[in-house]
Write a protein that holds these residues in place. Structure first.
Motif, short mmCIF file in Angstrom:
data_model
loop_
_atom_site.label_atom_id
_atom_site.label_comp_id
_atom_site.label_asym_id
_atom_site.label_seq_id
_atom_site.Cartn_x
_atom_site.Cartn_y
_atom_site.Cartn_z
N GLY A 501 0.83 -1.20 0.00
CA GLY A 501 0.00 0.00 0.00
C GLY A 501 0.87 1.25 0.00
O GLY A 501 0.60 2.21 -0.74
N ASP A 505 1.12 4.02 -2.88
CA ASP A 505 0.89 5.44 -2.59
C ASP A 505 2.02 6.29 -3.15
O ASP A 505 1.80 7.37 -3.70
CB ASP A 505 0.79 5.67 -1.07
CG ASP A 505 -0.53 5.17 -0.50
OD1 ASP A 505 -1.47 4.91 -1.30
OD2 ASP A 505 -0.63 5.01 0.73
N ARG A 526 -7.11 2.55 -6.09
CA ARG A 526 -5.75 2.11 -5.83
C ARG A 526 -5.23 1.39 -7.06
O ARG A 526 -6.01 1.04 -7.95
CB ARG A 526 -5.70 1.15 -4.62
CG ARG A 526 -6.01 1.82 -3.28
CD ARG A 526 -4.95 2.87 -2.91
NE ARG A 526 -5.25 3.59 -1.68
CZ ARG A 526 -5.91 4.75 -1.62
NH1 ARG A 526 -6.40 5.32 -2.71
NH2 ARG A 526 -6.11 5.35 -0.47
#
Ligand SMILES: Nc1nc2c(c(=O)[nH]1)N[C@H]1C(S)=C(S)[C@@H](COP(=O)(O)OP(=O)(O)OC[C@H]3O[C@@H](n4cnc5c(=O)[nH]c(N)nc54)[C@H](O)[C@@H]3O)O[C@H]1N2
Ligand SMILES: Nc1nc2c(c(=O)[nH]1)N[C@H]1C(S)=C(S)[C@@H](COP(=O)(O)OP(=O)(O)OC[C@H]3O[C@@H](n4cnc5c(=O)[nH]c(N)nc54)[C@H](O)[C@@H]3O)O[C@H]1N2
Ligand code: SF4
Ligand SMILES: [Mo]
Length: 736
Positions: A501, A505, A526
């Motif tokens: 994650g 990001d 995402r």
């Protein structure tokens, strides 16, 4: 029962498919009649997505080799194995000891396209190889110097042109390349229906040649001579007319002197095309209301590939056809195109700033000193880098969606080379001729199980289009973008369980910054969907992913529009027509004019693509290996008589690099002096797990392709025009 609409990712045509399901079972795959671009067109490969999805040989879990034996592994085990072996190797021998080979499907895969670079950059090796150096690298090189960006490749404005001169391309079978165009047949037919003309230059009478007005069966490897002669005639007869480009072209005055040696009389005996025919070709091209010259694989993977690629666009420029409707135009893709400057929020959006120019040769290969082009080295020298000891020797290879043991020159030597590596990792969906030599294989989901948007090929589209396909089916497997981030984490020293994650990001923040956006505009998205949303928002059509989600059959963004001078990135801000890094190879072409003419018993080998074949990797699908898709040596009847070959017999074909024995097909579809074997076959290795392909093995034509015979400027392999000898053989041994 449900139907999903998706863009076929198998080739460059980007057809829209309608895939019907009963639960999770595919019941049919059809062309999507409502697709804004392809209007229902589909080819046999697209129709075989069901077979691909259901193929029992397709890998669904990672494979790890221990003591020479394969066993299925969990994803954690596979990543741990890579971490355990890759990290110490890099620590001891440096990042240059790792090589990447990125194959064709990696450019058709959104996750790999957007996230692969995180992994490649984290390793930081100069040893990047791709299928580009057995394909289109010469076109990038010529575009880089002509227009200042190697990705600024003009495409024929197929739907409006009145005259198409097509060299070394067979879009009726390949479905187009460096020209994103569903239904090439229909669009070529339409040219003739509106009174236009299609002229094909090809040593074979291809399906495309059959539907053309004219076919010139050129001697392989001589396109640069022919194209220069067309330039010579146009200049000498005063037919050149730059039109609206006049203020945007430099170097035009140097052209006449460069072209002078290449008169039709001088090139005719070499090309096999008569002087009068060359003159007529030139005059008709210049006289056409609009015209586009287009060259593909037959012109790039040959001895003078870069000169031929350059001359294609020189002709487009001097006939005033570059960048005008009906000519050769520059697409304006909705996402990810480096050459689009648009009046948007932030000038930081500009991928490469105007006036910076482009150059190659920022580093060279260790063994043969071949120059880097677009961040990559030619795959023709990968075996040298693996086999030659010394500092910088390649000891580990990561193959991403590629089958170089079949698809690159002197394939037998590369196959031997990869077996000496300390570590090999393949991201692949099959245990095939390349991945069988890996230590770890990481598979990916099928095209039905992944989100898709064609970032690459929308940049080459004959109409500006945008089409988003969400995954049609769920999967337990990691997506390839996740695999790439995992591998990036390993390469960055974060171990096999880095926080995906957080890495994602970071990617998103960097992407947003490139477009002057705040990453939060993409909301909860995402992965590739988030990056794409940011790219669309920052792109020249000002779109959002939500808008594409609302258009399941794609958005038509209209016909191509003129982009000169806005698109130019050369230092001068002009189209630099005769840049030295290209023209430095002209003396070699002049010298070629002085070569003795090919004797009647000299043969050269060319390839051929087949409708139901996709390079090397779809031969495991039963629907695609039926019928005429066979691996034969095509020989002209005159040559067959002279050589004592007969249809259905067997021939031994030898080159400097290797030899194969192959069934003979006698046909006047190839010109005398030329023989043809399709590439991508040769599935006889006992170490593979592709039952259907093994039963239709064929031979590997790249055993014959010579790794030392390359285009001088880019190192791109000569896959067309390989000198060979052919003799009758007793029986076929499916070797190579
Ligand atoms: N003689 C000769 N040789 C040629 C050519 C020629 O015209 N003549 N053409 C050249 C050209 S243009 C090209 S592009 C190259 C192609 O050369 P490569 O890219 O090296 O070969 P492909 O056959 O495309 O192999 C693709 C590999 O990707 C795997 N794969 C398929 N789908 C996926 C996926 O979704 N994910 C992952 N990770 N892997 C996947 C397949 O199983 C296969 O192993 O061949 C070149 N070689
Ligand atoms: N069905 C199918 N479609 C494919 C593929 C596939 O394997 N199968 N591969 C895909 C890929 S990766 C690519 S890059 C594209 C390629 O797309 P194309 O370039 O359109 O493909 P080919 O059919 O190989 O066409 C090349 C033509 O060049 C001719 N040729 C050979 N040597 C010479 C020469 O010296 N001069 C001239 N003028 N012509 C020559 C050959 O006879 C052949 O007809 O196709 C893509 N589409
Ligand atoms: S032409 Fe290409 S994109 Fe269209 S269905 Fe066939 S493989 Fe898919
Ligand atoms: Mo290709």
């Amino acid at each position: 029962m449900s139907t999903a609409y998706l863009t076929c990712p198998l080739c460059e045509a980007t057809c829209g498919l309608a895939v019907s399901f009963d639960g999770d079972t595919v019941t049919s795959v059809r062309g999507d009649d409502d697709d804004a671009f392809s209007h229902g067109f589909i080819c046999p490969k697209g129709a075989s997505l069901k077979a691909l999805h259901e193929d029992p040989d397709r890998l669904r879990t990672p494979m790890v080799k221990r003591d020479g034996e394969w066993r299925q592994a969990t994803w954690d085990e596979a990543f741990a194995e890579i971490d355990r072996r890759l990290v110490p190797l890099v620590a001891e021998h440096g990042p240059e000891s790792v090589a990447f080979y990125l194959g064709n499907p990696s450019s058709h895969n959104l996750g790999v396209t957007l996230y692969g670079r995180a992994f490649y950059k984290a390793v930081g090796t100069p040893n990047i190889y791709t299928a580009g150096s057995v394909d289109q690298l010469p076109k990038h090189y010529s575009s880089g110097y002509l227009f200042g960006d190697p990705l600024s490749i003009p495409v024929p404005d197929l739907d409006r042109t009145q005259h198409l001169l097509l060299l070394g391309a067979n879009p009726l079978v390949s479905n187009g390349s460096l020209m994103t165009v569903p239904d090439a047949r229909g669009r070529l037919k339409a040219i003739r229906e509106r009174g236009g003309k299609v002229v094909v230059v090809d040593p074979r009478r291809t399906r495309t040649a059959e539907v053309a007005d004219q076919h010139h069966a050129i001697r392989p490897g001589t396109d640069a001579l022919l194209l220069f002669a067309l330039v010579e005639v146009i200049l000498r007869e005063g037919l050149a007319d730059l039109g609206r480009l006049a203020d945007h072209v430099s170097g035009f005055d140097d052209l006449a002197e460069l072209a002078a040696p290449f008169t039709p009389e001088a090139v005719a005996p070499h090309t096999g095309i008569a002087t009068t025919e060359i003159e007529t070709m030139a005059r008709e091209l210049a006289a056409a209301g609009s015209a586009a010259v287009y060259g593909r694989i037959g012109t790039t993977t040959q001895e003078f590939g870069t000169l031929a690629s350059w001359l294609v666009d020189v002709l487009n420029v001097i006939t005033g056809n570059l960048d005008r409707p009906g000519g050769a135009m520059f697409p304006l893709a909705a996402a990810g195109q480096t050459n689009s400057t648009v009046p948007v929020r932030n000038p930081a959006q500009q991928g490469s700033s105007p006036g910076k120019g482009w150059r190659h040769g920022r580093w060279h290969s260790r063994v043969r000193g071949l120059p880097e082009v677009m961040g990559e080295l030619p795959v023709a020298t990968l075996a040298d880098e693996i086999l030659t000891p010394g500092p910088g020797q390649v000891r580990a290879l990561v193959v991403v969606g590629g089958n170089p043991c079949l698809s690159t020159p002197n394939a037998d030597r590369l196959r031997e080379a990869v077996q000496t590596l300390d570590l090999m990792v393949s991201l692949d969906v099959y245990l095939n001729e390349t991945s069988e030599h890996a230590d770890v294989i990481l598979p990916g989901p099928t095209p039905l199980e992944r989100d898709h948007y064609d970032v690459t090929f929308t940049q080459l589209s004959v109409r500006n289009m945008a089409n988003w396909s969400p995954a049609a089916l769920p999967t337990d497997q990691p997506q390839e973008w996740e695999t790439m981030l995992r591998l990036a984490g390993i390469a960055a020293g974060q171990g096999p369980t880095a926080d995906l994650g957080a890495l994602d990001d970071l990617m998103a923040t960097q992407t947003a910054a490139r477009y002057g956006l705040d990453v939060t505009v993409a909301g909860e998205r995402r992965g590739p969907a988030r990056l794409l949303d940011l790219m669309l928002r920052g792109g020249p059509h000002d779109l959002t992913l939500a808008e594409l989600e609302a258009a399941p059959h794609g958005l038509d963004l209209g016909p191509l529009t003129s982009r000169v001078p806005e698109l130019l990135r050369t230092v001068s801000g002009q189209i630099e027509l005769t840049p030295e890094p290209i023209t430095r190879d002209v003396p070699r072409l002049v010298a070629a004019l002085g070569r003795p003419l090919a004797g009647p018993d000299e043969l050269v080998l060319i390839g051929r693509r087949q409708l139901s074949s996709n390079n090397s990797w779809m031969h495991n699908l039963a629907p695609l290996v039926r019928g005429s898709n066979t691996c034969t040596l095509q020989v002209h009847p005159d040559d067959a008589d002279r050589l004592g070959l007969h249809d259905g017999g067997v021939a031994a074909v030898r080159s400097r690099a290797g030899s194969v024995t192959v069934p003979v097909e006698v046909t006047d579809g190839v010109r005398p002096g030329v023989v043809s074997i399709p590439h991508g076959w040769g599935h006889s290795s006992p170490g593979t797990r592709t039952e259907v392909a093994s039963a239709h093995a064929g031979v590997n034509s790249n055993v014959l392709a010579d790794d030392l015979f390359v285009d001088a400027l880019t190192g791109t392999a000569v896959l067309n025009g390989i000198p060979v000898t052919v003799t009758p053989a007793e029986e076929q041994s499916w070797t190579g």
